[in-house]
Design a protein around this motif. Sequence first.
Motif, PDB file in Angstrom:
ATOM      1  N   UNK A  59       7.977  -1.169  -2.702  1.00  0.00           N
ATOM      2  CA  UNK A  59       6.870  -1.876  -3.356  1.00  0.00           C
ATOM      3  C   UNK A  59       7.222  -3.344  -3.588  1.00  0.00           C
ATOM      4  N   UNK A  60       8.425  -3.599  -4.056  1.00  0.00           N
ATOM      5  CA  UNK A  60       8.858  -4.981  -4.316  1.00  0.00           C
ATOM      6  C   UNK A  60       8.905  -5.808  -3.034  1.00  0.00           C
ATOM      7  N   UNK A  61       9.268  -5.172  -1.915  1.00  0.00           N
ATOM      8  CA  UNK A  61       9.355  -5.888  -0.638  1.00  0.00           C
ATOM      9  C   UNK A  61       8.017  -5.914   0.104  1.00  0.00           C
ATOM     10  N   UNK A  62       6.977  -5.364  -0.549  1.00  0.00           N
ATOM     11  CA  UNK A  62       5.625  -5.317   0.020  1.00  0.00           C
ATOM     12  C   UNK A  62       5.572  -4.560   1.349  1.00  0.00           C
ATOM     13  N   UNK A  63       6.397  -3.519   1.449  1.00  0.00           N
ATOM     14  CA  UNK A  63       6.366  -2.675   2.633  1.00  0.00           C
ATOM     15  C   UNK A  63       5.091  -1.853   2.614  1.00  0.00           C
ATOM     16  N   UNK A  64       4.742  -1.326   3.759  1.00  0.00           N
ATOM     17  CA  UNK A  64       3.601  -0.420   3.851  1.00  0.00           C
ATOM     18  C   UNK A  64       3.936   0.925   3.238  1.00  0.00           C
ATOM     19  N   UNK A  65       2.934   1.787   3.162  1.00  0.00           N
ATOM     20  CA  UNK A  65       3.104   3.094   2.544  1.00  0.00           C
ATOM     21  C   UNK A  65       4.113   3.977   3.265  1.00  0.00           C
ATOM     22  N   UNK A  66       4.033   4.019   4.578  1.00  0.00           N
ATOM     23  CA  UNK A  66       4.915   4.919   5.328  1.00  0.00           C
ATOM     24  C   UNK A  66       6.386   4.518   5.200  1.00  0.00           C
ATOM     25  N   UNK A  67       6.764   3.261   5.458  1.00  0.00           N
ATOM     26  CA  UNK A  67       8.184   2.929   5.308  1.00  0.00           C
ATOM     27  C   UNK A  67       8.684   3.091   3.874  1.00  0.00           C
ATOM     28  N   UNK A  68       7.814   2.821   2.896  1.00  0.00           N
ATOM     29  CA  UNK A  68       8.222   2.990   1.501  1.00  0.00           C
ATOM     30  C   UNK A  68       8.488   4.459   1.193  1.00  0.00           C
ATOM     31  N   UNK A  69       7.609   5.333   1.646  1.00  0.00           N
ATOM     32  CA  UNK A  69       7.818   6.770   1.403  1.00  0.00           C
ATOM     33  C   UNK A  69       9.031   7.301   2.160  1.00  0.00           C
TER      34      UNK A  69
END
Length: 173
Positions: A59-69
């Motif tokens: 979330x802090x790096x503003x990644x998309x949902x898939x890479x964050x999960x």
Amino acid sequence: MEHTAHHTGAAHDHAAYEDHAGHIGHAPAGASWRTAAQATLHCLTGCAIGEILGMAIGTALLWGNVPTMVLAVALAFLFGYSLTLFAVRRAGLDFKTAIKVALAADTVSIAVMELVDNGIIAIVPGAMDAHLSDGLFWSSLLGGFAVAFLITTPVNKWMIGRGKGHAVVHAYH
């Protein structure tokens, strides 16, 4: 067979594991709810550390949902396994045996917990797009952990009652 804190080799560890697993597997009463809840809380601790860290980083790096999960789930498994690995290493197991015990003890529990927790985050409207400063981010994450605990505890009870899951760790405590 009495288990000591100082195992000398994989053969001894394997024999101790087999002796303990066989003993638990034949327990007629199965596991208590207390034992299952403790195993689930242990698993939840590692999962929560990894999950929160992964979600926060993504979330802090503003990644998309898939890479964050993906990061959150990977870290949940890493931290979940690590807690068990460190505990059984302190009990005297060699590294190779300790890894086998951690994998046997935690894989199903972590997988169920992650499926439930991430499933809840995915279905809560707006949760996947919430930021670290949003209450929705934290409430969906923590709510997911609570539901995951309720669903994973009976799974752990069933597994421990059959000499699987966290039952394998108890051979070394």
